[in-house]
Design a protein around this motif. Structure first.
Motif, short mmCIF file in Angstrom:
data_model
loop_
_atom_site.label_atom_id
_atom_site.label_comp_id
_atom_site.label_asym_id
_atom_site.label_seq_id
_atom_site.Cartn_x
_atom_site.Cartn_y
_atom_site.Cartn_z
N TYR A 58 -21.11 5.86 -97.49
CA TYR A 58 -21.62 5.60 -96.15
C TYR A 58 -23.13 5.72 -96.11
O TYR A 58 -23.72 6.55 -96.82
CB TYR A 58 -21.02 6.60 -95.15
CG TYR A 58 -19.52 6.55 -95.06
CD1 TYR A 58 -18.73 7.41 -95.81
CD2 TYR A 58 -18.89 5.63 -94.23
CE1 TYR A 58 -17.35 7.36 -95.74
CE2 TYR A 58 -17.51 5.57 -94.15
CZ TYR A 58 -16.75 6.44 -94.91
OH TYR A 58 -15.37 6.38 -94.83
N ALA A 59 -23.73 4.94 -95.24
CA ALA A 59 -25.15 5.11 -94.97
C ALA A 59 -25.37 6.46 -94.29
O ALA A 59 -24.51 6.92 -93.53
CB ALA A 59 -25.65 3.98 -94.07
N ASP A 60 -26.50 7.06 -94.55
CA ASP A 60 -26.80 8.36 -93.95
C ASP A 60 -26.77 8.30 -92.43
O ASP A 60 -26.41 9.27 -91.76
CB ASP A 60 -28.16 8.86 -94.42
CG ASP A 60 -28.14 9.29 -95.88
OD1 ASP A 60 -29.24 9.42 -96.46
OD2 ASP A 60 -27.05 9.49 -96.44
N SER A 61 -27.18 7.16 -91.88
CA SER A 61 -27.28 7.02 -90.43
C SER A 61 -25.93 7.06 -89.72
O SER A 61 -25.87 7.28 -88.51
CB SER A 61 -27.99 5.71 -90.08
OG SER A 61 -27.28 4.60 -90.61
N VAL A 62 -24.85 6.83 -90.45
CA VAL A 62 -23.51 6.81 -89.83
C VAL A 62 -22.58 7.85 -90.42
O VAL A 62 -21.47 8.04 -89.90
CB VAL A 62 -22.86 5.41 -89.95
CG1 VAL A 62 -23.73 4.35 -89.32
CG2 VAL A 62 -22.55 5.08 -91.41
#
Length: 121
Positions: A58-62
């Protein structure tokens, strides 16, 4: 060859949830690494999540708010999104590549048409 069709986007208030679906046809989705990307107006397409075998990234933002999963019997990949924020507003795209495809946009061979997600504050 594989065709991808996304659905499930819409308008939701901040803090709400949506589940996006991506139905694959032509070949089974389990044969591919599957990914979700998003693109906001004026911005580049960015990685959200990917799933190969049972390995998710996962992207860090999500991270912590989003879960990618697949139902092989339905040839469908899902993106469950919780605690949505206005900055999550974008067109969300499903994509397929080789197993272990990773985060890079250019590594994905097949793309869906996208589904709009709008989060109001």
């Amino acid at each position: 060859q594989v065709q991808l069709v996304e659905s499930g986007g819409g308008l939701v208030q901040a803090g709400g949830s949506l589940r996006l679906s991506c139905v694959a046809s032509g070949r089974t989705s389990s044969s591919y690494g599957m990914g979700w990307f998003r693109q906001a107006p004026g911005k580049e397409r960015e990685f959200v999540a990917t799933l190969s075998w049972s390995d998710a990234d996962y992207a860090d933002s999500v991270k912590g708010r989003v879960t990618i999963s697949r139902d092989n019997a339905k040839n469908t990949v899902y993106l469950q999104m919780n605690s949505l924020r206005p900055e999550d507003t974008a067109v969300y795209y499903c994509a397929a590549g080789v197993l272990g495809v990773g985060r890079m946009v250019e590594n994905y061979r097949y793309w869906g048409q996208g589904t709009q997600v709008t989060v109001s504050s």
